[in-house]
Design an enzyme around this catalytic site. Structure first.
Site, PDB file in Angstrom:
ATOM      1  N   HIS A 373       2.829 -10.415   7.907  1.00  0.00           N
ATOM      2  CA  HIS A 373       3.845  -9.626   6.937  1.00  0.00           C
ATOM      3  C   HIS A 373       3.388  -8.097   7.177  1.00  0.00           C
ATOM      4  O   HIS A 373       4.079  -7.381   6.544  1.00  0.00           O
ATOM      5  CB  HIS A 373       3.554 -10.096   5.599  1.00  0.00           C
ATOM      6  N   LYS A 563       9.520   0.208  -5.435  1.00  0.00           N
ATOM      7  CA  LYS A 563       8.531  -0.651  -4.647  1.00  0.00           C
ATOM      8  C   LYS A 563       7.421  -0.144  -5.003  1.00  0.00           C
ATOM      9  O   LYS A 563       7.023   1.024  -5.471  1.00  0.00           O
ATOM     10  CB  LYS A 563       9.197  -0.508  -3.180  1.00  0.00           C
ATOM     11  N   ARG A 564       6.615  -0.891  -4.679  1.00  0.00           N
ATOM     12  CA  ARG A 564       4.674  -0.592  -4.717  1.00  0.00           C
ATOM     13  C   ARG A 564       4.823   0.808  -4.106  1.00  0.00           C
ATOM     14  O   ARG A 564       5.301   1.236  -2.968  1.00  0.00           O
ATOM     15  CB  ARG A 564       3.945  -1.430  -3.753  1.00  0.00           C
ATOM     16  N   LYS A 678      18.713  -6.423  -1.042  1.00  0.00           N
ATOM     17  CA  LYS A 678      19.254  -6.554  -2.574  1.00  0.00           C
ATOM     18  C   LYS A 678      20.181  -5.329  -2.828  1.00  0.00           C
ATOM     19  O   LYS A 678      21.394  -5.881  -3.307  1.00  0.00           O
ATOM     20  CB  LYS A 678      18.251  -6.644  -3.244  1.00  0.00           C
TER      21      LYS A 678
END
Ligand code: Z16
Length: 830
Positions: A373, A563-564, A678
């Site tokens: 990832h 997001k992070r 999304k």
């Protein structure tokens, strides 16, 4: 025995007692009221929203249990090949709404709940998120579970049942992030899980491993901990199939750890970090760094050992020879966190099942699959050899015995050093990615570009060693159930009406969205489309108003980055761009300002608790927002919000409301990204770099419908080299940015010195290339402003974007795994 009569007693009495899923409103309300009475031991007069939610959830739980039970029995009887998704994180969010939609019972429940005097939306808000994950990786696992069940695939998830999920984020008035524990189970019963106190395994740590003749070893002593199963039901969309997510909880074997005590290892028996219950107490909140903490390694082994014991036991129940193990079992490693599954399966096969080493290795390498990832070096897991030897002595022996590479390249010392499972140094470290890559059948990245980078950079040597065909790509996906039908019910209804099919059809075959394309030319349709976006903006504004007491201008363009917090994701670039815009607005005349399109910029995201620079970025955003939002000259045209405590549920409100969203990582650093998908699925346009899945989204929706900017991946290395050896001052390279940095340094947003360490990451080294990309970033945002002026054309872009997002359904992704990796097939529960 086969002769036993079933059922015992009178069959008709049994049949009478059986219940099926409640689908009509009267049986639903009856069931809810029964749960109020008995399960909750309450009555109508003292029932609040929380109690009503609990009773309704218990009623849905009963339905899920029926489907779950039928599914598990069906799988057991049919003995199909199964796949197991091992993930240390499952970011599930809420379940109630999702379960109702997947069961097709939302309307009936709404009617029943209304009849009982409650409001559906209020009850949905009562549920706490199950936040057992950090970000993209954990949410991906949750989307894959939804897709597996919806596509009727025999897939189980295995994870840990943390007592505390990702921390709750508070933001102090000065803009500092504060972390608070998330005791998500503290409310008592969790209706979505089934405790299986009878399903337990013993997991050993420490002790000694003595080699025996024939390659086996005897591992004994040390600490033994109990793993207890909790099963979370995962309903599929419009199908009876309800899969299982098995989460393990750790428990002391005998309340007190006699084993360590007897071995004279008193410290291990009493030390709190080694106590059995501590193992599954908390999710580690670091998303892209490895810390080498012993407790984290214990989590990883505890979970892989329990999961493998469970998988092996289930395999043994079908009484086949172990040579057929890969015909019945596929194990997907979500990142390197479960890599110990490789030596653990070797240990089980060699030491316990007495299978020769070579045969065992064949079994392992035909069963296990590994997904990478990230290519960020700081995220690649390494464990100190001394720690491994101490905690898992037998596994360390096995790792030393895996010598495949040395055989193929004898004498090529540089290559062997690069590829070795053990990195030289003080201490030596085990490289988990190398182990994960050698001990399996297939390795994949999560987007085309990322998979190419895996092949050509971090695992290049292994491609030369094992051949290209082992390395492939499965582009990530998202579940359209949660990320369209659930979070954007009005858009979902409009799509269903327009496509003239049942929503279960297009939700499970998302390419059907293409049929929306001609409607981009239909003015009435565009009007409906835009009105839904507007109402979603108002829904978000209402949420911000009620939770934070702030008023949001819903006539503005909504610009979202959630997001992070991470330097590579470049939230800093965004806030510097916002400040640049603010300075420009300040210089404009009133007449010029009239022509400017108002914009509201939303940020949300958590920083790892020890990530100083990321926390400074939050602080800068909060303080810049405070000054900018209070300026009467500009506040109708530009406001900024940092929404605290980002979560799956907050994302469900933010995503449908965006006009644009930002995915602006330095090229080559974001493996895929999934929130980009999304937003686009909900008709928000993408502003981004040529990175990760942005590239494939642009290919799918058309480059004229996205706003790309910035340097490309091949340029990044050269630019970084120039930063090191031929640095150019920011003032020369990018005056506009230099001006922004000066204003911050000068105290425009208070806290004169605090931001210097953050600003210096840009002035010196600038590893993430903000100085290189700033001008083109501002250019892209100008293009956005221009494009927004033509409202009709903008709505067309929005419709075309949604219509072309079919590829990014996690159904497509999970079917790719099922077909090309796992060789499993759908199996419908009758
Ligand atoms: C994570 O969320 C991701 C990678 C990683 O090494 C660790 C964590 Cl916790 C993310 C990637 O950053 C993101 O690009 C990707 O979309 C996501 O994993 C799912 O693949």
């Amino acid at each position: 025995s086969g002769k036993e009569k079933w059922p015992r007693g009178d069959e008709s009495v049994w049949k009478e007692g059986l219940r099926s899923v409640n689908t009509d409103v009267p049986s639903i309300t009856k069931s809810i009221v029964n749960h109020v009475q008995t399960s909750l031991a309450r009555q109508a007069y003292n029932l609040d929203d929380l109690g009503a939610y609990q009773a309704a959830a218990l009623s849905v739980r009963d339905d899920l249990i029926l489907n779950w039970n039928d599914t598990q029995i069906h799988y057991t009887q049919k003995t199909p090949k199964r796949a197991y998704y091992l993930s240390l994180e499952f970011l599930m969010g809420r379940t109630f709404d999702n379960a109702l939609l997947n069961l097709g019972l939302k309307d009936q429940y709404r009617e029943g709940i209304t009849k009982l005097g409650f409001n559906m939306e209020d009850l949905l808000e009562q549920e706490r998120d199950a936040a057992l994950g950090n970000g993209g990786l954990g949410r991906l696992a949750a989307c894959y579970l939804d897709s597996s069940a919806s596509q009727e695939l025999p897939v189980w998830g295995y994870g840990l049942r943390y007592q505390y999920g990702i921390f709750q984020q508070l933001i102090s008035p000065e803009g500092q992030q504060l972390e608070q524990p998330d005791p998500w189970l503290a409310g008592g019963e969790n209706p979505w899980e089934l405790p299986r106190l009878d399903v337990t395994y013993e997991v050993r740590f420490y002790g000694t491993a003595d080699r025996l003749p024939g390659g086996r070893a005897l591992w004994q002593g040390g600490q033994e901990v109990l793993a207890v199963a909790y099963d979370v039901m995962v309903p599929g969309c419009y199908t009876k199939n309800t899969n299982n997510l098995r989460l393990w909880e750790s428990k002391p074997k005998r309340g007190f750890d006699l084993n360590s005590f007897n071995a004279g290892d008193y410290e291990h028996a009493v030390e709190s970090s080694n106590s059995a219950a501590a193992i599954t107490s908390v999710l580690y909140p670091n998303d892209h760094t490895t810390f080498g903490k012993e407790l984290r390694l214990k989590q990883q082994y505890f979970w892989t050992a329990a999961s493998l014991a469970d998988i092996v036991r289930r395999f043994k129940n079908i009484a086949k020879p172990f040579s057929e193990f890969p015909d019945y079992v596929a194990i997907q490693l979500n990142d390197t966190h479960p890599t110990l599954a490789i030596p653990e399966l070797m240990r089980i096969l060699v030491d316990e099942e007495e299978i020769p080493w070579g045969k065992a290795w064949d079994i392992v390498t035909n069963t296990v699959f590994y997904t990478n990832h990230t290519v960020l070096p700081e995220a690649l897991e390494k464990w100190p050899v001394p720690l491994m030897e101490h905690l898992l002595p037998r596994h360390m022996q096995i790792i030393y015995d895996i010598v495949t590479v040395e055989k193929k390249f004898p004498g090529d010392r540089d290559r062997l050093a690069r590829m070795s499972l053990i990195e030289e140094g003080f201490p030596k470290q085990v490289r988990m990615a190398h182990l994960a890559c050698i001990g399996n059948r297939k390795v994949n990245g999560v987007a085309e570009l990322h998979s190419e980078l895996v092949r050509t950079t971090i695992l290049k040597d292994f491609v030369e060693f094992e051949g290209l065909s082992k390395f492939s790509n499965v582009t990530n996906g998202i579940t359209p159930r949660r990320w369209l039908d659930q979070c954007n019910p009005e858009l979902s209804a409009l799509i269903t009406k327009t496509l003239k099919v049942d929503k279960s059809v297009w939700l499970k075959d998302l390419e059907r969205l293409k049929e929306l394309l001609p409607y981009a030319e239909d003015a009435a349709f565009r009007k409906e489309w835009a009105a839904i976006k507007q109402r979603n903006k108002e829904r978000l504004a209402h949420h911000v108003e009620t939770t934070l007491g702030l008023t949001v201008n819903t006539n503005a363009m909504f610009d979202v980055q959630i997001k992070r917090l991470h330097e590579y994701k470049r939230q800093t670039l965004n806030i510097l761009g916002v400040i640049h815009r603010y300075l420009k607005l300040k210089q404009m005349s009133a007449a010029e300002r009239k022509k400017v399109n108002p914009r509201v910029v939303f940020f949300a995201g958590k920083a790892a608790p020890g990530y100083y620079i990321a926390k400074l970025t939050i602080r800068l955003i909060v303080n810049a927002a405070r000054i900018i939002n209070a300026d009467p000259d500009t506040r109708d045209l530009l406001t900024v919000y940092f929404l605290p405590d980002y979560s799956v549920s907050l994302a469900e409100v933010l995503i449908p409301s965006s006009d644009i969203s930002q995915h602006i990582s330095t090229a080559g650093t974001e493996a895929s990204g999934t929130s980009n998908m999304k937003f686009c699925l909900n008709g928000g346009l993408l502003v981004g770099t040529v990175d990760g899945a942005n590239i494939e989204i642009a290919e799918a929706v058309g480059e004229n419908n996205v706003f790309f900017f910035g340097h490309l991946t091949p340029a990044v290395e050269d630019l970084r080299y120039q930063h090191m050896y031929r640095p150019v001052p920011v003032e020369e390279k990018c005056p506009a940015l230099a001006n922004v940095l000066d204003k911050i340094s000068g105290g425009m947003f208070g806290d004169r010195e605090v931001y210097e360490p953050l600003l210096n990451t840009i002035r010196q080294g600038d590893f993430y290339l903000l100085t290189d990309d700033f001008d083109s970033y501002i250019g892209a945002l100008d293009m956005v402003d221009k494009a927004y002026l033509d409202k009709e054309e903008w709505i067309k872009k929005s419709i075309r974007t949604t219509a072309n997002m079919g590829k990014f359904s996690s159904d497509r992704a999970i079917l790719e795994y099922a077909e090309s990796f796992w060789s499993i097939e759908p199996i419908k529960v009758p």
